[in-house]
Design a protein around this motif. Structure first.
Motif, mmCIF file in Angstrom:
data_model
loop_
_atom_site.group_PDB
_atom_site.id
_atom_site.type_symbol
_atom_site.label_atom_id
_atom_site.label_comp_id
_atom_site.label_asym_id
_atom_site.label_seq_id
_atom_site.Cartn_x
_atom_site.Cartn_y
_atom_site.Cartn_z
ATOM 1 N N ALA A 1 0.851 -1.159 -0.046
ATOM 2 C CA ALA A 1 -0.161 -0.040 0.032
ATOM 3 C C ALA A 1 0.784 1.411 0.113
ATOM 4 O O ALA A 1 0.633 2.199 -0.987
ATOM 5 C CB ALA A 1 -0.927 0.073 1.133
ATOM 6 N N TYR A 2 2.032 1.017 0.823
ATOM 7 C CA TYR A 2 2.950 2.389 0.659
ATOM 8 C C TYR A 2 3.460 2.603 -0.512
ATOM 9 O O TYR A 2 3.379 3.799 -1.099
ATOM 10 C CB TYR A 2 3.804 1.830 1.865
ATOM 11 N N LEU A 3 3.905 1.361 -1.226
ATOM 12 C CA LEU A 3 4.559 1.717 -2.393
ATOM 13 C C LEU A 3 3.502 2.370 -3.516
ATOM 14 O O LEU A 3 3.866 3.122 -4.373
ATOM 15 C CB LEU A 3 5.102 0.294 -2.950
ATOM 16 N N GLY B 1 -1.340 5.671 -6.716
ATOM 17 C CA GLY B 1 -2.467 4.826 -6.357
ATOM 18 C C GLY B 1 -2.909 4.731 -4.905
ATOM 19 O O GLY B 1 -2.592 5.762 -4.217
ATOM 20 N N TYR B 2 -3.571 3.960 -4.521
ATOM 21 C CA TYR B 2 -4.279 3.722 -3.191
ATOM 22 C C TYR B 2 -4.267 2.146 -2.695
ATOM 23 O O TYR B 2 -4.597 1.312 -3.395
ATOM 24 C CB TYR B 2 -5.647 4.482 -3.268
ATOM 25 N N GLY C 1 -11.397 1.632 4.228
ATOM 26 C CA GLY C 1 -10.448 2.874 4.657
ATOM 27 C C GLY C 1 -8.739 2.347 4.407
ATOM 28 O O GLY C 1 -8.630 1.304 4.039
ATOM 29 N N PRO C 2 -8.292 3.470 4.415
ATOM 30 C CA PRO C 2 -6.546 3.207 4.078
ATOM 31 C C PRO C 2 -5.926 2.226 4.846
ATOM 32 O O PRO C 2 -6.139 2.109 6.127
ATOM 33 C CB PRO C 2 -6.041 4.705 4.397
ATOM 34 N N ILE C 3 -4.967 1.500 4.315
ATOM 35 C CA ILE C 3 -4.449 0.282 4.999
ATOM 36 C C ILE C 3 -3.368 0.997 5.851
ATOM 37 O O ILE C 3 -3.129 0.601 6.926
ATOM 38 C CB ILE C 3 -3.571 -0.516 3.868
ATOM 39 N N LEU C 4 -2.904 1.947 5.173
ATOM 40 C CA LEU C 4 -1.732 2.927 6.199
ATOM 41 C C LEU C 4 -2.152 3.481 7.531
ATOM 42 O O LEU C 4 -1.424 3.552 8.215
ATOM 43 C CB LEU C 4 -1.102 3.756 5.074
ATOM 44 N N ASP C 5 -3.630 3.261 7.523
ATOM 45 C CA ASP C 5 -3.998 3.928 8.905
ATOM 46 C C ASP C 5 -4.183 2.731 9.923
ATOM 47 O O ASP C 5 -4.630 3.163 11.182
ATOM 48 C CB ASP C 5 -5.395 4.662 8.834
ATOM 49 N N VAL C 6 -3.894 1.594 9.326
ATOM 50 C CA VAL C 6 -4.477 0.587 10.593
ATOM 51 C C VAL C 6 -3.074 0.426 11.333
ATOM 52 O O VAL C 6 -1.876 -0.042 10.819
ATOM 53 C CB VAL C 6 -4.830 -0.903 9.893
#
Ligand code: AFP
Length: 344
Positions: free
Chosen positions: A293-295, A301-302, A308-313
């Motif tokens: 997700a970060y990459l 992209g997303y 919701g965002p993977i990066l927020d978990v």
């Protein structure tokens, strides 16, 4: 520009040169992150050379046996795990590691110094595909430690994707590629086996604007929620969709995400009811979902859990699983819309 002209001649940029250039952005950098990335590239060369000999394992000996040279032959995923570990356990750059292959956090042996970074990795993702000569990969992310000093702890590892300082993947396919980001765009390097160097072949990677493929294990459709089923119809051009995407699915996340990154579209592994012990799907938050997700976000992209965002978990445990949707932003957001509407 053709691949060969990008990676040869006077414009040739090796991974080492590129990583060093990135470091110049940060005058106070210790060089530890740079060295860490370089060691990941080195591990990749070693793993790539083994994966290319994968079909020979039966001839040369199988795991637990000695090969004709009298060396013990390891299974490839064990080899990938120990290679990454051994290149990083003594360098003084890491306070600990965590791997998909290990139950607990991996401590730095007490005789070696600890450092400021944490490495999380999936050493050989898609390894069940090796017998069929299908591309496999390594996925990794690097965090800064949270505790002040001494051996790393769970607190250092269980960080959200927003805290990643570098991440990416290696794909061992028809060629070996390293695709990574330190939060300033995504760059792709191809291993030139004749000189043993990763050369910058895909600078400043961005997802194509026009999505082309959707990628999911549709064999599990009967286990999916109503929202995910309808979303899939939408990807196929139904449910009022303006687009109709082609289906591609390899079953190796690295290869499927790699194609999504360069071809455009979406890769998803949603929640399903197939196995009551895995209500959130199969993929791991720390070693698969977050680095990808970060990459993907760095490439425009997303990455979403569908809600919701993977990066927020923030991970609650090392091997936590999560639903994953990664790809072009508007295509991934559509998944969130269908799930919000139909899966209450
Ligand atoms: P293996 O490492 O066991 O082959 O699993 C690969 C993986 O974790 C990921 O790379 C794939 O996207 C996903 O599993 C494929 O899972 P399905 O076989 O359920 O489609």
């Amino acid at each position: 520009m053709s691949e060969s002209s990008r990676s040869s001649g006077s414009g040739l940029i090796t991974i080492e040169r590129h990583i060093l250039r990135e470091q110049e952005r940060f005058p106070d950098a210790t060089g530890h992150l740079t060295d860490l990335l370089y060691d990941i590239a080195l591990a990749a060369k070693l793993i790539a050379s083994r994966t290319q000999r994968a079909g020979l394992a039966d001839i040369l000996g199988s795991a637990g046996h000695e090969n004709v040279q009298g060396e013990e032959v390891q299974k490839l995923d064990e080899y990938a795990q120990s290679t990454i570990y051994q290149l990083n356990d003594h360098t003084g750059r890491l306070c600990c590691m965590a791997s998909e292959e290990e139950k607990d956090i991996i401590e730095i042996p007490p005789q070696y110094p600890t450092g400021n970074y944490v490495l999380v990795f999936d050493p050989l993702d898609g390894s069940s595909n090796i017998d069929f000569n299908v591309a496999v990969g390594t996925i990794f992310a690097i965090f800064r430690r949270r505790t002040a000093s001494g051996p790393g702890t769970l607190e250092d590892v269980l960080q959200s994707g927003r805290e990643i300082v570098a991440g990416g993947y290696l794909v061992y396919g028809s060629s070996t590629m390293l695709v990574y980001t330190t939060g300033h765009g995504v760059n792709g390097f191809t291993l030139d086996p004749s000189i043993g160097e990763f050369l910058l072949s895909h600078p400043d990677v961005r997802l194509p604007r026009k999505p082309k493929y959707y990628s999911a294990n549709q064999g599990y459709e009967k286990y999916w929620s109503e929202g995910v089923r309808r979303y899939t119809r939408w990807l196929q051009g139904e449910e009022g969709s303006p687009m109709s995407l082609s289906l591609r699915y390899i079953g190796s996340m690295v290869a499927d995400v790699h194609r999504t990154l360069f071809g455009g579209g979406v890769f998803y592994y949603p929640s399903d009811t197939k196995d009551p012990n895995k209500p959130h799907g199969k993929l791991r938050l720390l070693y698969e979902a977050m680095p990808m997700a970060y990459l993907i976000e760095q490439a425009g992209g997303y990455g979403s859990t569908g809600r919701g965002p993977i990066l927020d978990v923030k991970p609650a445990s090392l091997h936590q699983r999560t639903p994953v949707f990664v790809g072009n932003r508007e295509v991934v957001e559509k998944a969130e819309e269908f799930i919000a509407t139909h899966d209450r």
